[in-house]
Design an enzyme around this catalytic site. Structure first.
Site, short mmCIF file in Angstrom:
data_model
loop_
_atom_site.label_atom_id
_atom_site.label_comp_id
_atom_site.label_asym_id
_atom_site.label_seq_id
_atom_site.Cartn_x
_atom_site.Cartn_y
_atom_site.Cartn_z
N ASP A 173 34.29 29.70 83.12
CA ASP A 173 34.61 30.48 81.93
C ASP A 173 33.31 31.05 81.38
O ASP A 173 32.35 30.30 81.16
CB ASP A 173 35.27 29.57 80.89
CG ASP A 173 35.75 30.32 79.69
OD1 ASP A 173 36.89 30.81 79.71
OD2 ASP A 173 34.98 30.42 78.71
N GLU A 178 38.22 36.10 80.82
CA GLU A 178 36.87 35.85 81.32
C GLU A 178 36.80 34.55 82.12
O GLU A 178 35.75 33.96 82.28
CB GLU A 178 35.87 35.82 80.16
CG GLU A 178 35.92 34.59 79.30
CD GLU A 178 37.02 34.55 78.25
OE1 GLU A 178 37.02 33.61 77.45
OE2 GLU A 178 37.89 35.45 78.21
#
Length: 167
Positions: free
Chosen positions: A73, A116
């Site tokens: 992440d 993301e």
């Protein structure tokens, strides 16, 4: 061995049916690839991730060779979008995808999990080697800033690593 070309059902030299069939098969192949590809990053998408992970877990059960999984992440990504805009955020995602791809083998499955978040499936990979790949990606992301006209954005990422050994 060479294959005999298909015989046209109408038994003529030039066959529109065969030409159309070949064209349709190529289109289906292209569409199948698009269904499993994230259009922004070019990595495999979540749909492919689920399918590939199931396949690799089954392979691990059969062979006993561990499958590694890295979840990643990008840190503070909302700040990138808020401060520089979504276009720059997209450039950051593309850069990250390119860096991930550079750090893995052809047999590995790097995927955009969502937003993301990224996932990397590592077939036939033990815990030690999975950790090495995760660290390589982490270092590459942290040491490769996104270069803008007058600025550089240093990205960092958080990682989770696990192994499935079949038992």
């Amino acid at each position: 061995m060479s294959q005999t070309p298909p015989i046209c059902p109408s038994r003529i030299a030039s066959c529109d049916i065969i030409t159309e069939l070949v064209s349709l098969r190529e289109e289906v192949s292209t569409l199948a690839e698009l269904v499993h590809t994230d259009t922004l990053t070019g990595l495999s998408n979540f749909r492919y991730f689920i399918q590939a992970l199931r396949q690799e877990l089954e392979r691990t059960r059969r062979t006993g060779h561990a499958t590694g999984l890295i979840m990643m992440d990008l840190d503070f990504f909302k700040k990138v979008n808020d401060q520089w805009g979504h276009d720059v955020g997209n450039k950051a995602l593309v850069l990250t995808s390119r860096l991930i791809r550079a750090c893995v083998r052809k047999m590995d499955a790097p995927c955009r999990y969502g937003g993301e978040e990224f996932a990397i499936i590592l077939p036939a990979t033990d815990r030690y080697d999975t950790l090495i790949v995760a660290e390589r990606v982490r270092e590459m992301v942290a040491s490769t800033p996104l270069v803008l006209d007058d600025d550089e954005i240093v990205l960092t990422a958080s990682f989770g690593v696990d192994i499935f050994s079949g038992s």
